[in-house]
Every structure is written in C-alpha cells, then in structure tokens.
Scaffold this motif. Structure first.
Motif, PDB file in Angstrom:
ATOM      1  N   GLY A 211       0.754  -1.172  -0.263  1.00  0.00           N
ATOM      2  CA  GLY A 211       0.097   0.159   0.075  1.00  0.00           C
ATOM      3  C   GLY A 211       0.734   1.268  -0.053  1.00  0.00           C
ATOM      4  O   GLY A 211       0.270   2.296   0.362  1.00  0.00           O
ATOM      5  N   THR A 213       2.781   4.640  -1.106  1.00  0.00           N
ATOM      6  CA  THR A 213       2.262   5.438  -2.153  1.00  0.00           C
ATOM      7  C   THR A 213       3.314   6.715  -2.478  1.00  0.00           C
ATOM      8  O   THR A 213       4.136   6.719  -1.373  1.00  0.00           O
ATOM      9  CB  THR A 213       0.927   6.002  -1.892  1.00  0.00           C
ATOM     10  N   ARG A 224       2.298   6.276 -10.799  1.00  0.00           N
ATOM     11  CA  ARG A 224       1.137   6.430 -10.012  1.00  0.00           C
ATOM     12  C   ARG A 224       1.073   7.792  -9.586  1.00  0.00           C
ATOM     13  O   ARG A 224       1.836   7.911  -8.547  1.00  0.00           O
ATOM     14  CB  ARG A 224       0.579   5.278  -9.127  1.00  0.00           C
ATOM     15  N   ILE A 226      -1.889  10.826  -8.296  1.00  0.00           N
ATOM     16  CA  ILE A 226      -3.469  10.901  -8.344  1.00  0.00           C
ATOM     17  C   ILE A 226      -3.675  12.396  -9.125  1.00  0.00           C
ATOM     18  O   ILE A 226      -4.512  12.427  -9.616  1.00  0.00           O
ATOM     19  CB  ILE A 226      -3.859  11.112  -6.674  1.00  0.00           C
ATOM     20  N   ARG A 230      -6.313  10.636 -11.336  1.00  0.00           N
ATOM     21  CA  ARG A 230      -7.824  10.899 -10.971  1.00  0.00           C
ATOM     22  C   ARG A 230      -7.805  12.461 -10.607  1.00  0.00           C
ATOM     23  O   ARG A 230      -7.769  12.792  -9.394  1.00  0.00           O
ATOM     24  CB  ARG A 230      -7.936  10.315  -9.696  1.00  0.00           C
ATOM     25  N   SER A 317      -9.227  12.432  -2.815  1.00  0.00           N
ATOM     26  CA  SER A 317      -8.189  11.873  -2.680  1.00  0.00           C
ATOM     27  C   SER A 317      -7.152  12.790  -3.389  1.00  0.00           C
ATOM     28  O   SER A 317      -7.376  13.297  -4.164  1.00  0.00           O
ATOM     29  CB  SER A 317      -8.309  10.509  -3.268  1.00  0.00           C
ATOM     30  N   GLU A 324      -0.482   9.337  -1.043  1.00  0.00           N
ATOM     31  CA  GLU A 324      -1.767   9.355  -1.448  1.00  0.00           C
ATOM     32  C   GLU A 324      -2.545   9.718  -0.341  1.00  0.00           C
ATOM     33  O   GLU A 324      -2.693   8.897   0.648  1.00  0.00           O
ATOM     34  CB  GLU A 324      -2.291   8.154  -2.054  1.00  0.00           C
ATOM     35  N   MET A 326      -6.258  10.485   1.625  1.00  0.00           N
ATOM     36  CA  MET A 326      -7.822  10.482   1.338  1.00  0.00           C
ATOM     37  C   MET A 326      -8.700  11.097   2.281  1.00  0.00           C
ATOM     38  O   MET A 326      -8.185  11.024   3.730  1.00  0.00           O
ATOM     39  CB  MET A 326      -8.119   8.880   1.160  1.00  0.00           C
ATOM     40  N   ARG A 343      -6.943   9.352   5.410  1.00  0.00           N
ATOM     41  CA  ARG A 343      -5.859   8.404   5.363  1.00  0.00           C
ATOM     42  C   ARG A 343      -4.599   9.057   5.098  1.00  0.00           C
ATOM     43  O   ARG A 343      -4.265  10.014   4.244  1.00  0.00           O
ATOM     44  CB  ARG A 343      -6.437   7.629   4.190  1.00  0.00           C
ATOM     45  N   PHE A 347       1.305   7.014   7.479  1.00  0.00           N
ATOM     46  CA  PHE A 347       0.925   5.832   8.295  1.00  0.00           C
ATOM     47  C   PHE A 347       1.212   4.437   7.671  1.00  0.00           C
ATOM     48  O   PHE A 347       1.717   3.617   8.344  1.00  0.00           O
ATOM     49  CB  PHE A 347      -0.696   6.023   8.736  1.00  0.00           C
ATOM     50  N   VAL A 348       0.900   4.600   6.521  1.00  0.00           N
ATOM     51  CA  VAL A 348       1.188   3.235   5.541  1.00  0.00           C
ATOM     52  C   VAL A 348       2.621   2.875   5.305  1.00  0.00           C
ATOM     53  O   VAL A 348       3.280   1.787   5.375  1.00  0.00           O
ATOM     54  CB  VAL A 348       0.406   3.220   4.425  1.00  0.00           C
TER      55      VAL A 348
END
Lengths: 381, 163
Positions: A211, A213, A224, A226, A230, A317, A324, A326, A343, A347-348
């Motif tokens: 996960g 980013t 990738r 965002i 997106r 997001s 990334e 969110m 998000r 953290f990830v």
C-alpha cells in the motif's frame, strides 16, 4: 550471535518526530522491525464529529506540520463533495498553486533534513534558506508561514494580493538555479552516493502490495500520481510529467523528489499565467450559512439546530507531498460530519518499515527511514 | 496477477456470477468507480477476486463507521488499470463485530485494520498482529464509537507500552 530488540525512539535524532522504531538485530544486521506510533495522536477524526466544517480547518493545518495546506484542501474537497458545493475556477487554480508551493516547501525541508542525516551539513542551510522564500510567499497571501487556515468550503478565503504573481515568479526563477545546485551537491558527493545507492530497496510488486504511495512508490518505477490519474481541482488543465525512477532505493526516492520539485515550479508558472489572465471570485456564492458562521454563544444554540441539509458522502483523494491522502466524510444532515476519516500516506509507509529495513545494518536506518519522509503529525492524526 | 484483466463494465456481472447474492451494488456514488455492499462471509474471496481478476492491487484504506445499530466497515481499493477507487462495505452487528481480515490479500491493510480495531472495536479474524496502533495498550475504550463522548472523563488506566 544472540538477537536482541533495540528501541530507536521515541526520542532519537533519526525519527524526525515522535515515534519509536523497534528493531531486532543480530549484531549489526537488522532481522526484524516493529514501528510504534501514536505518540502524537490527537483524535482529530473524533474532534471533526463535534465541529462544523470550517471550524476544523485550523486543526487540519496541524495534521501535518510541513504540508498543512494539503490537508486543508483534502478535508475541504471531501466536505464539498458531501454538501454538493462547487468552488469557482479561480479558487481551484489558487488551490493548485498552494499545493505546489507546499510540495516545494515540504520537499525542500525533506532535502535539508535528509542530506544532513546522511552527513552533508551545508545543503541543510541551502534548503532552509530557500524554503523560507516559499514560506514568505505563503505569508503574503494567507498571513501565515505554516498554519494557514486559508481554504474554505466553496473556495479560498481571499484572493492573492496585488503584485503576488510577479513576486512568485521571481522566487521560481531563483529556485530554478538552486534546484540544480542541490543536485550537484549530492551527485558529486561520494558520501551521499555510497549511503543511498542500493540501500533500502523496495521493489514495485512489494510496494504495491504494502500500500505504499507517493515518491517512494514512484521511485520503484510505478507511475502512479493522483494528480494525473484522478485529477482534482484545476489539475486536468495543467501540464506536467510524473517523475519516476527505477532504482527503488534511497537514491531513487531522492531523484524522484528532485524531479517533482522541478515539475512543481513548472506547474506554479502555468498557474501564475492563468491567474494573471482570469480575474474572478474566489468563493462560491451559495455556501450554506452554517458552514461559515462561528459558534453561537451559550444559550443561543437555536442557531445550530439541524437545517435539513441533504445527506451525503464526500470522498476526496489527492497527491500530498508524502503520497496518496484520502478523506471520507459522511454527512447526516447536521452541520458537522457524522464521520470523518483521513488516510495518511505516512501511516502506511511507516507500517512497511520491516520491508525496507530487513537485511540492512543499523547505520543504514537514518538513510532508509529518512528517504521515506515521515511526518508523524499526519500518521498519528 | 493471474488471468486476464476484466474491463470495468464486465466487473459487476462477473462478481454477480461468481458470488450470487453476496454482492449488491450501492447506487448514487459518483466519486467511485462502483460501490458494493458485500456480505461479511464473502469479503475475503471477493477481495481476492478483485485483486487478481479486477486489477485492484492497492488497498488504499480500511475504515469503519459506527451507525449505533450496526458497524459498517469500508474498504477502498485502487486500480492502476481503471484509475479509480472501488468501495466495498460490510455491515456487522454492533456488539462484538468481527469480520475476516483482508491482510493476507493486501499486506497494506495491516495497519488500517489495526486502527479500525483500535478506534471502533472491530475484530479482524486471521489478522497476524491485531494490537492497538494509536491508543496505548491497556486503553479501555474504542474512541470512535458513538457511545464514547468527547468530553467524558476517561479514567485512564494505561499500562506502559513496553518495559
């Protein structure tokens, strides 16, 4: 040799914030890692449930103390989605400008701190000097260097001042030269290259599975972003390239951030040209009154009763400087959210510490965890 | 990745065919590619299917909402192929909610599930290491439950996190 656990943190020069990296070592070799966070947890998601939308903007600044305006916009975009409000075009461009200036200041302070961790002292001063030029720009239109409280549901608080675009262009011209200088300092330093190339490798497949980013993922050759994939705000109209690198190591993350800063300068120039040509309002007209009004004095709670606003879920997001981010907001018709979820990319990225660290040595930890760019304010929320 | 990727329009019918009666679309979510309500027992096979056949390789977020009479667990997945998010939601009973963990499917869900346990008290069966992540060990509350009032004194009984 027998293995043992060591606490690196919560107060350790490597951590850049309050967290604890527990590592299991066999001599100098890292065989396991267990990061612990939560030291900066302030319950922001819970507090959001008790505050009206505009009342938590000031808290969003404190979510991440080096990229405050990114979190403001993240929250505001989700709130706008939940309430069904569209900001005017000029506000969207000013938001993009703010995001890219924030990316510049965040990446520059990362560069300054990281290179100092590695053992080069002079670039720290270069970085802090140039970051202040960006923060001065922020101060000239938001009034603050780091805690801006600038975004509003339906737009931004105020337009940029007269003469801002020219001042901003001058800083961008200055940065053009300085970014090249930053790279020269690092790429000609054998210390820097020895400590970063081939260190902290996290390959694309593993990174996606974990996960990961942001720049860490793009350094593993995954394009990738965002902002491009997106697009939000005014990004659909902006021309820029996604920086990637195939090293998947600390050096790759450094290269990606360097390239992103150049792209940010490019984006800022486009936005400034647009702002010069297109005057207009910066705040939407039909914003529900309760969103912007201050808390009523005790005894006058009648003003905050439910207004029958449409129920909805808002989701946003965005590509924050660390990755990334969110936000998810559920509006149940009251003037504050029923549930707000944030998000944090950091953290990830911290959670995967084991995958970066195992197999390297204790002396590599500052280089590896520094290259991830941790900001504990947003990881703990 | 195994098998060939499905196109986005094929995805709902493929899901309905593979998991009859277990997956229902939730209408009206414009900011997602799709929003699906999944029965709790089907969450792991559906996740596996979406990762392997649906190219949703990135589990961006696992979170939860306390609706007082039930707990809703939300999964947000990202696909590099479709460039967008997919939302899965699972409804669980409010007392002792538990659901199978998706950490074996996406290791990135690990800390999100720990946080959901920490904040809302949802147990994730099969999670490798379901400890609190933000609040200290020994904390007695799940603060994002609606029954936890913000201004209530907490009567903290916090043990040291590690000795």
């Amino acid at each position: 040799m027998s293995e043992m656990w060591i606490n690196m943190g919560p107060q350790h020069p490597m951590t850049h914030g309050l967290w604890n990296l527990r590592i299991k070592v066999d001599g100098e070799l890292i065989v396991d890692a267990d990061p612990e966070i939560g030291y900066l947890h302030r319950g922001i998601e819970k507090i959001c449930e008790y505050r009206r939308y505009n009342e938590v903007i000031t808290l969003m600044d404190r979510t991440c103390y080096v990229a405050g305006i990114a979190w403001e916009q993240l929250y505001i975009m989700a709130a706008e989605g939940a309430l069904g409000i569209t900001p005017p075009a000029r506000a969207e461009y000013i938001r993009v400008l703010s995001q890219e200036l924030q990316r510049l200041s965040s990446h520059i302070i990362w560069y300054a701190a990281y290179v100092q961790d590695i053992g080069l002292m002079t670039p720290f001063l270069y970085g802090m000097r140039d970051r202040d030029l960006v923060l001065d720009l922020f101060q000239s239109y938001t009034g603050a260097r780091m805690t801006y409280e600038y975004m509003r549901v339906g737009g931004v608080r105020n337009d940029v001042p007269v003469g801002f675009t020219d001042r901003c262009r001058k800083v961008m011209d200055w940065l053009d030269g300085k970014l090249v200088e930053y790279e020269k300092v690092c790429d000609n330093s054998t210390i820097f290259l020895d400590r970063t190339i081939g260190v902290g490798i996290l390959k694309a497949k593993e990174a996606i599975q974990d996960g990961i980013t942001g720049p860490v993922l793009r350094a593993a050759n995954v394009a990738r972003d965002i902002r491009r994939d997106r697009p939000y705000s005014a990004y659909p109209e902006i021309d820029f390239d996604v920086a990637i690198h195939d090293g998947a190591d600390c050096y790759g993350r450094y290269r990606v951030r360097m390239e992103e800063m150049k792209q940010s300068v490019r984006i800022v120039r486009q936005v400034l040209d647009w702002l010069d040509r297109n005057p207009g309002p910066v705040l939407a007209e039909k914003v529900p009154r309760f969103v912007g009004t201050p808390s009523p004095p005790p005894g006058k709670e009648i003003y905050v009763e439910r207004r029958g606003y449409p129920k909805g879920r808002g989701f946003s997001s965005m590509e924050e400087p660390h990755g990334e981010a969110m936000a998810y907001i559920i509006n149940e018709g009251a003037e504050h959210p029923y549930r707000a979820k944030l998000r944090s990319p950091v953290f990830v990225n911290i959670a995967a510490a084991k995958d970066y660290l195992i197999g390297y040595r204790i002396s590599d930890i500052p280089a590896i965890m520094g290259s991830v760019d941790v900001c504990l304010g947003e990881a703990d929320r | 990745m195994t098998g060939t990727a499905l196109s986005l329009s094929e995805l709902p019918s493929a899901l309905a065919g593979k998991f009859p009666g277990k997956v229902t679309p939730v209408p009206g979510r414009k900011d997602m590619l799709a929003a699906l309500k999944v029965l709790p027992e089907a969450i792991v096979p559906v996740s596996q299917f979406l990762r392997d056949q649906g190219t949703f390789e990135h589990c961006a977020l696992v979170s939860g909402v306390d609706w007082i009479d039930r707990i809703e667990v939300l999964y947000h997945l990202w696909s590099d192929e479709y460039k967008g998010y997919l939302e899965l939601s699972v409804d669980l009973p409010a007392d002792e909610p538990h659901v199978a963990s998706v950490t074996p499917v996406w290791s990135g869900a690990n800390w999100h599930e720990r946080e959901t346990w920490d904040m809302l008290g949802v147990r994730f069966d099969g999670h490798p290491d379901l400890r609190r992540v933000l609040m200290p060990e020994g904390y007695r509350f799940h603060p994002l439950r609606k029954s936890f009032e913000l201004r209530e004194p907490e009567e903290l009984e916090v043990k040291a996190r590690h000795v």
